[in-house]
Enzyme design. Structure first.
Site, PDB file in Angstrom:
ATOM      1  CG  ASN A  15      -1.723   1.218   1.404  1.00  0.00           C
ATOM      2  OD1 ASN A  15      -1.816   2.032   0.477  1.00  0.00           O
ATOM      3  ND2 ASN A  15      -2.330   1.381   2.568  1.00  0.00           N
ATOM      4  CD1 TRP A  16       3.610   1.013  -2.621  1.00  0.00           C
ATOM      5  CD2 TRP A  16       3.604   1.972  -4.640  1.00  0.00           C
ATOM      6  NE1 TRP A  16       4.337   0.207  -3.466  1.00  0.00           N
ATOM      7  CE2 TRP A  16       4.344   0.776  -4.717  1.00  0.00           C
ATOM      8  CE3 TRP A  16       3.456   2.744  -5.799  1.00  0.00           C
ATOM      9  CZ2 TRP A  16       4.937   0.337  -5.903  1.00  0.00           C
ATOM     10  CZ3 TRP A  16       4.053   2.301  -6.978  1.00  0.00           C
ATOM     11  CH2 TRP A  16       4.787   1.111  -7.031  1.00  0.00           C
ATOM     12  CE  LYS A  17      -0.053   3.360   4.811  1.00  0.00           C
ATOM     13  NZ  LYS A  17      -0.186   3.529   6.238  1.00  0.00           N
ATOM     14  CG  HIS A 101      -6.038   1.751   5.265  1.00  0.00           C
ATOM     15  ND1 HIS A 101      -5.622   2.630   6.222  1.00  0.00           N
ATOM     16  CD2 HIS A 101      -4.984   0.931   5.027  1.00  0.00           C
ATOM     17  CE1 HIS A 101      -4.358   2.360   6.542  1.00  0.00           C
ATOM     18  NE2 HIS A 101      -3.949   1.324   5.826  1.00  0.00           N
ATOM     19  CD  GLU A 103      -3.188   5.328   6.921  1.00  0.00           C
ATOM     20  OE1 GLU A 103      -3.200   5.406   5.675  1.00  0.00           O
ATOM     21  OE2 GLU A 103      -2.231   4.857   7.559  1.00  0.00           O
ATOM     22  CD  GLU A 173      -3.759  -2.767   7.308  1.00  0.00           C
ATOM     23  OE1 GLU A 173      -2.658  -3.013   6.825  1.00  0.00           O
ATOM     24  OE2 GLU A 173      -4.375  -1.711   7.108  1.00  0.00           O
ATOM     25  N   GLY A 179       2.110   2.048  10.805  1.00  0.00           N
ATOM     26  CA  GLY A 179       3.052   3.152  10.674  1.00  0.00           C
ATOM     27  C   GLY A 179       3.752   3.513  11.973  1.00  0.00           C
ATOM     28  N   GLY A 240       2.601  -1.285   4.390  1.00  0.00           N
ATOM     29  CA  GLY A 240       2.626   0.145   4.080  1.00  0.00           C
ATOM     30  C   GLY A 240       4.046   0.617   3.864  1.00  0.00           C
ATOM     31  N   GLY A 241       4.653   1.179   4.913  1.00  0.00           N
ATOM     32  CA  GLY A 241       5.967   1.809   4.798  1.00  0.00           C
ATOM     33  C   GLY A 241       7.014   0.962   4.098  1.00  0.00           C
TER      34      GLY A 241
HETATM   35  C1  PEP Z   1      -1.017   0.017   6.057  1.00  0.00           C
HETATM   36  O1  PEP Z   1      -1.133   1.204   5.911  1.00  0.00           O
HETATM   37  O2  PEP Z   1      -1.861  -0.740   5.556  1.00  0.00           O
HETATM   38  C2  PEP Z   1       0.107  -0.474   6.836  1.00  0.00           C
HETATM   39  C3  PEP Z   1       0.064  -1.688   7.282  1.00  0.00           C
HETATM   40  O3  PEP Z   1       1.134   0.419   7.062  1.00  0.00           O
HETATM   41  P1  PEP Z   1       2.558   0.089   7.762  1.00  0.00           P
HETATM   42  O4  PEP Z   1       3.069  -1.195   7.155  1.00  0.00           O
HETATM   43  O5  PEP Z   1       3.419   1.260   7.413  1.00  0.00           O
HETATM   44  O6  PEP Z   1       2.305  -0.058   9.218  1.00  0.00           O
END
Ligand code: PEP
Length: 264
Positions: A15-17, A101, A103, A173, A179, A240-241
């Protein structure tokens, strides 16, 4: 109710957000494609921002790596300024879509009911939702993890009928792990994943639930991926990151591949 793992092909999604210009997205997709050339036992999906979907789909064509969007609207078209529909995502080359998600739930006020409408819209167009669930730290500390997660699962799966278990994936999640660099302990993730699968069986039937992929997301990194993915009900990762670097994302895909013989 874990079944032989080969029933469930691991899925690792990046997930590049809100990152990557079109040029940077092309470059990152190219690096991932080159590093993962050849047959794979893991399904790999990249989720760039909307503006880079078509460019990334073009770079990945023929590689077996698939493209996801990060969100969708429930209507196909109409007066929905700023929104994007499943038919437009398909047109841009996306075959999967993240929905619900945390967010979006937290920053954009998305409700369980809206997430459900989005899931239905995606399925109606043959797209594959990656539907996210997870509790906040406050909810976890209050001992409400399963209440919250299973309520979200009910909203996503209640009354749904799938032709095949891989039409949809659930991503657990924990919000406090996203994050933050603080991942769930593997045993804690396993407990929630097993509960999600049991609840999925009530909605979808035992056979479909046994084939449903339940991904873990929340600070998955190359150094913790193997132990998370070794859990019997952890069928992949939403990253994510660590998906913003080809090297770390590919290392997580390799960890998911490593899990296959181990659980045979
Ligand atoms: C995400 O945003 O779905 C996620 C899992 O982020 P991260 O890996 O950065 O915690």
């Amino acid at each position: 109710m874990s079944r032989p793992h080969l029933v469930r092909r691991p899925l690792v999604a990046g997930n590049w957000k809100l990152h990557q210009t079109i040029g940077a997205a092309r470059q990152l997709a190219r690096e991932v494609r080159n590093a993962l050339a050849g047959p794979r036992d893991v399904q790999v999906v990249l989720a760039p921002p909307f503006t880079a979907l078509a460019a990334v789909a073009e770079v990945l064509e023929g590689s077996g790596i698939e493209v996801a969007a990060q969100d969708v609207w429930y209507a196909d078209q109409g007066a929905f300024t700023g929104e994007i529909s499943a038919p437009l995502l398909l047109d841009a080359g996306a075959r999967h879509c993240i929905v619900g998600h945390s967010e979006r739930r937290q920053l954009c006020g998305e409700t369980d009911a809206l997430v459900r409408r989005k899931v239905e819209a995606l399925l109606a167009h043959g797209m594959r939702p990656i539907a996210c669930v997870g509790e906040t730290l406050e909810e976890r500390n209050a001992g409400r993890t399963l209440d919250v997660v299973l309520r979200q699962v009910d909203a996503i799966l209640g009354g749904l009928s799938l032709h095949a278990p891989d039409q949809l994936a659930v991503a657990y999640e924990p919000v406090w792990a996203i994050g933050t660099g603080r991942n769930a302990l593997p045993a804690d993730a396993q407990e929630v994943h097993a509960a999600v699968r049991r609840r999925a069986a009530e909605h979808l039937g035992e056979a479909t639930a046994a084939g449903l992929r339940i991904l873990y997301g929340g600070s998955v990194k190359p150094d913790n991926a193997a132990e998370l993915l070794a859990q019997p009900d952890v069928d992949g990762a939403l990253v994510g990151g660590a998906s913003l670097s080809a090297a770390s994302f590919v290392a997580i895909v390799r960890a998911a591949e490593g899990r296959i013989p181990e659980r045979g």
